[in-house]
Design a protein around this motif. Sequence first.
Motif, PDB file in Angstrom:
ATOM      1  N   ASP A  84      31.307  21.593  31.186  1.00 35.82           N
ATOM      2  CA  ASP A  84      32.257  22.203  30.332  1.00 35.82           C
ATOM      3  C   ASP A  84      31.794  23.172  29.577  1.00 35.82           C
ATOM      4  O   ASP A  84      32.316  23.588  28.413  1.00 35.82           O
ATOM      5  N   TYR A  85      30.708  23.850  29.811  1.00 33.25           N
ATOM      6  CA  TYR A  85      29.926  24.673  28.960  1.00 33.25           C
ATOM      7  C   TYR A  85      30.654  26.138  28.827  1.00 33.25           C
ATOM      8  O   TYR A  85      31.393  26.579  29.982  1.00 33.25           O
ATOM      9  N   ALA A  86      30.503  26.858  27.744  1.00 34.35           N
ATOM     10  CA  ALA A  86      30.893  28.196  27.791  1.00 34.35           C
ATOM     11  C   ALA A  86      30.059  29.069  28.854  1.00 34.35           C
ATOM     12  O   ALA A  86      29.017  28.727  28.773  1.00 34.35           O
ATOM     13  N   SER A  87      30.619  30.030  29.358  1.00 38.24           N
ATOM     14  CA  SER A  87      30.015  30.696  30.427  1.00 38.24           C
ATOM     15  C   SER A  87      30.286  32.222  30.264  1.00 38.24           C
ATOM     16  O   SER A  87      31.313  32.716  30.047  1.00 38.24           O
ATOM     17  N   ARG A  88      29.221  32.970  30.185  1.00 36.05           N
ATOM     18  CA  ARG A  88      29.566  34.360  30.344  1.00 36.05           C
ATOM     19  C   ARG A  88      30.469  34.952  31.489  1.00 36.05           C
ATOM     20  O   ARG A  88      31.184  35.930  31.265  1.00 36.05           O
ATOM     21  N   TYR A  89      30.231  34.205  32.492  1.00 37.02           N
ATOM     22  CA  TYR A  89      31.280  34.750  33.782  1.00 37.02           C
ATOM     23  C   TYR A  89      32.582  34.512  33.400  1.00 37.02           C
ATOM     24  O   TYR A  89      33.589  35.094  33.998  1.00 37.02           O
ATOM     25  N   THR A  90      32.958  33.362  32.459  1.00 38.36           N
ATOM     26  CA  THR A  90      34.300  33.112  32.316  1.00 38.36           C
ATOM     27  C   THR A  90      35.066  34.286  31.465  1.00 38.36           C
ATOM     28  O   THR A  90      36.054  34.658  31.682  1.00 38.36           O
ATOM     29  N   ALA A  91      34.051  34.813  30.601  1.00 33.24           N
ATOM     30  CA  ALA A  91      34.494  35.976  29.960  1.00 33.24           C
ATOM     31  C   ALA A  91      34.910  37.257  30.764  1.00 33.24           C
ATOM     32  O   ALA A  91      35.998  37.904  30.449  1.00 33.24           O
ATOM     33  N   ASP A  92      34.058  37.437  31.848  1.00 35.56           N
ATOM     34  CA  ASP A  92      34.362  38.421  32.597  1.00 35.56           C
ATOM     35  C   ASP A  92      33.856  38.094  33.932  1.00 35.56           C
ATOM     36  O   ASP A  92      32.614  38.627  34.361  1.00 35.56           O
ATOM     37  N   TYR A 135      34.582  39.330  36.731  1.00 36.91           N
ATOM     38  CA  TYR A 135      34.474  40.556  37.949  1.00 36.91           C
ATOM     39  C   TYR A 135      32.960  41.222  37.442  1.00 36.91           C
ATOM     40  O   TYR A 135      32.829  42.073  38.393  1.00 36.91           O
ATOM     41  N   ARG A 136      32.707  41.311  36.349  1.00 38.43           N
ATOM     42  CA  ARG A 136      31.514  42.059  35.918  1.00 38.43           C
ATOM     43  C   ARG A 136      30.223  41.470  35.849  1.00 38.43           C
ATOM     44  O   ARG A 136      29.026  41.967  36.426  1.00 38.43           O
ATOM     45  N   TYR A 137      30.257  40.180  35.813  1.00 39.50           N
ATOM     46  CA  TYR A 137      28.659  39.555  35.462  1.00 39.50           C
ATOM     47  C   TYR A 137      28.080  39.382  36.900  1.00 39.50           C
ATOM     48  O   TYR A 137      26.768  39.450  37.009  1.00 39.50           O
ATOM     49  N   PRO A 138      28.726  39.016  38.015  1.00 43.35           N
ATOM     50  CA  PRO A 138      28.061  38.732  39.122  1.00 43.35           C
ATOM     51  C   PRO A 138      27.170  39.847  39.695  1.00 43.35           C
ATOM     52  O   PRO A 138      25.923  39.685  40.132  1.00 43.35           O
ATOM     53  N   SER A 139      27.811  41.253  39.708  1.00 40.64           N
ATOM     54  CA  SER A 139      27.010  42.267  40.107  1.00 40.64           C
ATOM     55  C   SER A 139      25.857  42.860  38.977  1.00 40.64           C
ATOM     56  O   SER A 139      25.002  43.194  39.451  1.00 40.64           O
ATOM     57  N   ARG A 140      26.337  42.499  37.913  1.00 43.89           N
ATOM     58  CA  ARG A 140      25.299  42.671  36.679  1.00 43.89           C
ATOM     59  C   ARG A 140      23.973  41.816  36.977  1.00 43.89           C
ATOM     60  O   ARG A 140      23.058  42.421  36.647  1.00 43.89           O
ATOM     61  N   PHE A 141      24.247  40.604  37.394  1.00 44.98           N
ATOM     62  CA  PHE A 141      23.106  39.680  37.471  1.00 44.98           C
ATOM     63  C   PHE A 141      22.217  40.425  38.522  1.00 44.98           C
ATOM     64  O   PHE A 141      21.019  40.348  38.538  1.00 44.98           O
ATOM     65  N   SER A 143      35.518  41.196  47.026  1.00 40.55           N
ATOM     66  CA  SER A 143      36.718  41.297  45.984  1.00 40.55           C
ATOM     67  C   SER A 143      37.480  39.812  45.932  1.00 40.55           C
ATOM     68  O   SER A 143      37.812  39.305  44.794  1.00 40.55           O
ATOM     69  N   ILE A 144      37.727  39.233  47.037  1.00 34.67           N
ATOM     70  CA  ILE A 144      38.483  38.063  47.066  1.00 34.67           C
ATOM     71  C   ILE A 144      37.797  36.773  46.607  1.00 34.67           C
ATOM     72  O   ILE A 144      38.216  35.807  46.058  1.00 34.67           O
ATOM     73  N   GLN A 145      36.252  36.883  46.839  1.00 34.39           N
ATOM     74  CA  GLN A 145      35.526  35.818  46.191  1.00 34.39           C
ATOM     75  C   GLN A 145      35.447  36.053  44.746  1.00 34.39           C
ATOM     76  O   GLN A 145      35.700  34.854  43.914  1.00 34.39           O
ATOM     77  N   LEU A 146      35.455  37.197  44.131  1.00 37.03           N
ATOM     78  CA  LEU A 146      35.643  37.363  42.799  1.00 37.03           C
ATOM     79  C   LEU A 146      36.914  36.738  42.143  1.00 37.03           C
ATOM     80  O   LEU A 146      37.074  36.349  41.117  1.00 37.03           O
ATOM     81  N   LYS A 147      37.939  37.285  42.837  1.00 40.56           N
ATOM     82  CA  LYS A 147      39.508  36.908  42.561  1.00 40.56           C
ATOM     83  C   LYS A 147      39.501  35.218  42.576  1.00 40.56           C
ATOM     84  O   LYS A 147      40.045  34.767  41.441  1.00 40.56           O
ATOM     85  N   ALA A 148      38.977  34.576  43.379  1.00 40.06           N
ATOM     86  CA  ALA A 148      38.920  33.067  43.569  1.00 40.06           C
ATOM     87  C   ALA A 148      37.994  32.526  42.247  1.00 40.06           C
ATOM     88  O   ALA A 148      38.510  31.710  41.746  1.00 40.06           O
ATOM     89  N   VAL A 149      36.907  33.112  42.054  1.00 36.50           N
ATOM     90  CA  VAL A 149      36.142  32.645  40.762  1.00 36.50           C
ATOM     91  C   VAL A 149      36.826  32.872  39.626  1.00 36.50           C
ATOM     92  O   VAL A 149      37.106  32.071  38.744  1.00 36.50           O
TER      93      VAL A 149
END
Length: 283
Positions: free
Chosen positions: A9-17, A19-25, A249-255
């Motif tokens: 239940d941790y805060a996550s950078r990915y929750t904030a955005d 669509y952005r952070y997976p490709s940034r990583f 895109s559908i993967q990130l939409k699901a995330v």
Amino acid sequence: MAQLIKLQDYASRYTADPYRYPSRFIRLKQQNWKRMKQVWDQYKQNGRDTMDEEMREYMFNGHIPESEQELKQYFLNGLLPFQFKWASRTLTEMSFLDRYYEKDSTLIYFLQRFPDTFLLMYEPIFKIKKAPVETDHLLIHPQGIYCISFVDIPDTDMLIAGDDRTWYQDSNQIRSRMLSPLVSLKRSSRIVRSILHAYEIDLPVKQIVLAPNHPILFEYEPYQTEYVGMEEYEGWFHKMRTFSSPLKSIQLKAVSALLSYTQITSVRRPEWEDDSMDSFMHD
């Protein structure tokens, strides 16, 4: 290296955005691997005297890997603290990381053995009708979502699949009952499917019982379920590890949809805490 997009239940950078952070990583990982590999290649070609002490300490903590395989493992190990940082804080909020996870062999296995485009939710807690619900691990693949129950029971020679409620573990020909992993897997997949349906996302959801250290004896696999025991593991792992696809895109939409239903327990980050992105490996 799979990306840890949600830890309990941790805060996550990915929750904030999401669509952005997976490709940034992926971009940051590639840039830093290229830089480290160049420094290492120069050392291997020209010798230790060409690398001054400061660079050796900064890049390799004083120990220079002998082989490229050792270099890759060193690089992956160096990424783990960064993964935990992104999975336990946003720019404004932070959760207190249980140090247990830093040594959790199952978590490290998922993170270090699968491609960058596999997005991992490890022990996620969803908030369904205002109530917290724990689920199995979720691996969001470019072509689908895997709900995974990882089974590794000490002193067990074989797992015997029974019905939806009861399985058996065989140890030295002594058979004992255990709760079927399908119980939690069905709950997990039902939650995932309901969230995808609410957002009109058409992505397959599959249940996997993963037991790489134990044979699984079974007559048949239930619908949309795969048993991966010791005998099936190498083939399954090779297929997963060699899968090549960009983020979808559908993967990130699901995330995005799944993360929006997860529980978050966090506090506000101190304003003075450094969040520099100057160095990926040492951030």
